[in-house]
Write an enzyme that holds these catalytic residues in place. Structure first.
Site, PDB file in Angstrom:
ATOM      1  N   LYS A  42      40.594  31.132  37.318  1.00  0.00           N
ATOM      2  CA  LYS A  42      40.710  29.582  37.489  1.00  0.00           C
ATOM      3  C   LYS A  42      39.809  28.690  38.272  1.00  0.00           C
ATOM      4  O   LYS A  42      38.379  29.482  38.594  1.00  0.00           O
ATOM      5  CB  LYS A  42      41.931  29.860  38.905  1.00  0.00           C
ATOM      6  CG  LYS A  42      41.612  30.160  40.499  1.00  0.00           C
ATOM      7  CD  LYS A  42      42.870  29.863  41.061  1.00  0.00           C
ATOM      8  CE  LYS A  42      42.069  30.428  42.434  1.00  0.00           C
ATOM      9  NZ  LYS A  42      43.370  30.543  43.656  1.00  0.00           N
ATOM     10  N   ARG A  86      53.109  27.431  51.006  1.00  0.00           N
ATOM     11  CA  ARG A  86      52.702  26.653  50.792  1.00  0.00           C
ATOM     12  C   ARG A  86      53.575  26.955  49.108  1.00  0.00           C
ATOM     13  O   ARG A  86      53.830  26.581  49.701  1.00  0.00           O
ATOM     14  CB  ARG A  86      51.317  27.524  49.963  1.00  0.00           C
ATOM     15  CG  ARG A  86      50.401  26.173  50.108  1.00  0.00           C
ATOM     16  CD  ARG A  86      48.504  26.840  49.688  1.00  0.00           C
ATOM     17  NE  ARG A  86      48.731  27.549  48.971  1.00  0.00           N
ATOM     18  CZ  ARG A  86      46.905  28.411  49.012  1.00  0.00           C
ATOM     19  NH1 ARG A  86      46.383  27.868  49.177  1.00  0.00           N
ATOM     20  NH2 ARG A  86      47.580  29.007  47.666  1.00  0.00           N
ATOM     21  N   TYR A  95      17.917   8.861  52.571  1.00  0.00           N
ATOM     22  CA  TYR A  95      18.461   7.476  53.545  1.00  0.00           C
ATOM     23  C   TYR A  95      18.774   7.924  54.659  1.00  0.00           C
ATOM     24  O   TYR A  95      19.184   8.472  55.049  1.00  0.00           O
ATOM     25  CB  TYR A  95      19.819   7.453  52.864  1.00  0.00           C
ATOM     26  CG  TYR A  95      19.722   7.271  51.162  1.00  0.00           C
ATOM     27  CD1 TYR A  95      18.837   5.916  50.627  1.00  0.00           C
ATOM     28  CD2 TYR A  95      20.457   7.944  50.117  1.00  0.00           C
ATOM     29  CE1 TYR A  95      19.089   5.439  49.700  1.00  0.00           C
ATOM     30  CE2 TYR A  95      20.355   8.003  49.122  1.00  0.00           C
ATOM     31  CZ  TYR A  95      19.748   6.419  48.854  1.00  0.00           C
ATOM     32  OH  TYR A  95      19.553   6.108  47.358  1.00  0.00           O
ATOM     33  N   MET A 101      22.448  11.828  46.084  1.00  0.00           N
ATOM     34  CA  MET A 101      22.986  12.036  45.111  1.00  0.00           C
ATOM     35  C   MET A 101      22.333  12.542  44.019  1.00  0.00           C
ATOM     36  O   MET A 101      23.019  13.976  43.833  1.00  0.00           O
ATOM     37  CB  MET A 101      23.778  10.616  43.868  1.00  0.00           C
ATOM     38  CG  MET A 101      24.399  11.271  43.286  1.00  0.00           C
ATOM     39  SD  MET A 101      25.319   9.415  41.842  1.00  0.00           S
ATOM     40  CE  MET A 101      26.135   8.322  43.209  1.00  0.00           C
TER      41      MET A 101
HETATM   42  C1  LIG Z   1      43.188  31.209  43.889  1.00  0.00           C
HETATM   43  C2  LIG Z   1      44.263  33.393  44.016  1.00  0.00           C
HETATM   44  C3  LIG Z   1      43.391  34.317  44.010  1.00  0.00           C
HETATM   45  C4  LIG Z   1      41.756  34.861  44.662  1.00  0.00           C
HETATM   46  O1  LIG Z   1      41.856  34.655  45.681  1.00  0.00           O
HETATM   47  P1  LIG Z   1      40.820  35.568  46.499  1.00  0.00           P
HETATM   48  O2  LIG Z   1      40.545  35.098  47.783  1.00  0.00           O
HETATM   49  O3  LIG Z   1      39.240  34.636  45.702  1.00  0.00           O
HETATM   50  O4  LIG Z   1      40.322  37.043  45.803  1.00  0.00           O
HETATM   51  C5  LIG Z   1      44.887  35.448  44.175  1.00  0.00           C
HETATM   52  N1  LIG Z   1      46.258  34.864  43.762  1.00  0.00           N
HETATM   53  C6  LIG Z   1      46.709  33.631  44.452  1.00  0.00           C
HETATM   54  C7  LIG Z   1      48.172  33.084  44.132  1.00  0.00           C
HETATM   55  C8  LIG Z   1      45.894  33.066  44.040  1.00  0.00           C
HETATM   56  O5  LIG Z   1      45.546  31.104  44.139  1.00  0.00           O
END
Ligand SMILES: *Cc1c(COP(=O)(O)O)cnc(C)c1O
Length: 393
Positions: free
Chosen positions: A47, A144, A277, A324
């Protein structure tokens, strides 16, 4: 004006700016995590553009190195993998009422389901005349995504009813851990317990599960009792440690991303020169400043003043505010270039982080400077920084 201009030296053969992704490191990390997880299968989580490393090259490398599954948060990410010709099992788990479930079903993408999605997935399957493959998600304590235990019976029986209609198959049950990066905490034991109960309920109700999965990277590395049939590893395949007190090397992992640029300007300044800055940093002696052409538009956190930059074998902290497009390092009274000649670091390679093999700076030092975690530092390197790829099959 001179008629001809000598090309300026570019000492390290480094382009203007780049994130070098070492695919051999990714392959190594996948093999390492796979051997730790075995006999459980390994899902490579790609992802968020593979945590900033580039989704397609990482996905292909991970599969070639033995990953069994790929995981994404969004269906749109999984569809990109399918569009690129990747046929491996894919799971996407974070949906909205606008998610294109029909496209996902048509593309053979497995779908995580926490509740409301079920009827939409079933409708998509009916429209596509193809059974969906569903992984029911139980909230074992993270609070969550996922179905709370109080609603689990109902979700399972609704899903099994759809399965009996031929609209879908419940192929997985999964959950996500909250504190696996702190292996001593008891909440993980409680989550495992709830997960076992949820799996048993689903199986008793008629689910024929292919994969039960709970572990992320920290759990894969520290809690074999979380492995079940498959682990979902993201951070680890990028070679980074999820633990406060253990580095990549201690886990047998190799950081895959090197972020580097060239010194863009080198100039001598007197004592009392304010820098960037706010003029929060003022030189206390005559010195040479080096300009580093990366800033928050490139994903370097603005708050991370003091973060390390390696030039000519020496690591310097960033002084003054990160802007930036640029930031400044104090190269000292004599710059670190050959023979201390002023301006000689112009064009020198400037490395913000890499695999640490040469004693160079690490992602974790930037995370500390920014008050965040290594996950966020690599994931936020922006699209303005070209990715280049080395190694791999
Ligand atoms: C992002 C995610 C992972 C991966 O987690 P890591 O700590 O990067 O290995 C696994 N499961 C779910 C549901 C996630 O959202």
């Amino acid at each position: 004006m001179k008629a001809t201009v000598e090309p300026l030296p570019v000492h390290g053969n480094v382009p203007e700016r780049e994130a070098v992704i070492n695919l051999s490191a990714i392959a190594h990390n996948v093999a390492q995590l796979r051997s730790i997880a075995a006999p459980a299968k390994l899902m490579a989580v790609v992802k968020a553009d593979a945590y900033g490393h580039g989704m397609l090259p990482v996905a292909r490398t991970a599969l070639a190195a033995g990953a069994d599954w790929l995981g994404t948060a969004h269906v749109s990410e999984a569809l990109q993998l399918r569009a690129a010709g990747i046929e491996a099992p894919l799971l996407a788990w974070l949906h909205t009422p606008s998610t294109d479930f029909a496209a996902a079903v048509a593309a053979g993408i497995d779908l995580g389901c926490s509740g409301w999605e079920l009827e939409h997935i079933a409708a998509a399957a009916r429209a596509e005349e193809r059974p969906a493959r569903v992984h029911l998600k139980i909230d074992t304590g993270l609070g969550r995504n996922g179905c709370p235990m109080a609603g689990w019976d109902a979700l399972v029986s609704d899903a099994i009813a759809c399965q009996d209609e031929g609209l879908l198959r419940v192929v997985g049950v999964f959950s996500h851990l909250a504190v696996a990066d702190e292996p001593h905490r008891p909440e993980t034991d409680a989550q495992i317990q709830v997960f076992r109960e949820a799996v048993a309920l689903a199986e008793d109700a008629g689910a024929d599960l292919e994969v039960r999965h709970l572990a992320n990277t920290p759990a894969t590395l520290s809690r074999p009792d979380t492995h079940f049939d498959m682990v979902r590893t993201g951070l680890g395949i990028y070679g980074l440690s999820p633990f406060e007190d253990l580095n990549s090397a201690q886990l047998g992992l190799i950081p895959a991303m090197t972020l580097q640029t060239q010194v863009a300007l080198c100039k001598d300044v007197p004592a009392g020169q304010g820098v960037s800055y706010g003029l929060n940093f003022v030189t206390d002696r005559p010195t040479t400043l080096g300009l580093i052409p990366l800033g928050y538009a490139d994903g370097i956190p603005r708050i991370a003043s003091g973060g390390p930059v390696r030039v000519n074998g020496v690591t310097y902290p960033v002084v003054g505010r990160i802007a930036m497009d640029q930031m400044v390092i104090d190269l000292g009274p004599h710059d670190a270039g050959d023979a201390g000649a002023p301006g000689s670091a112009l064009g020198a390679a400037a490395v913000l982080f890499g695999d640490g093999s040469d004693g160079g700076p690490l992602v974790e030092q930037w995370a500390d400077a920014a008050g965040t975690v290594n996950y966020e530092v690599v994931t936020r390197i922006s699209q303005r920084v070209p990715r280049t790829y080395v190694g791999g099959a």
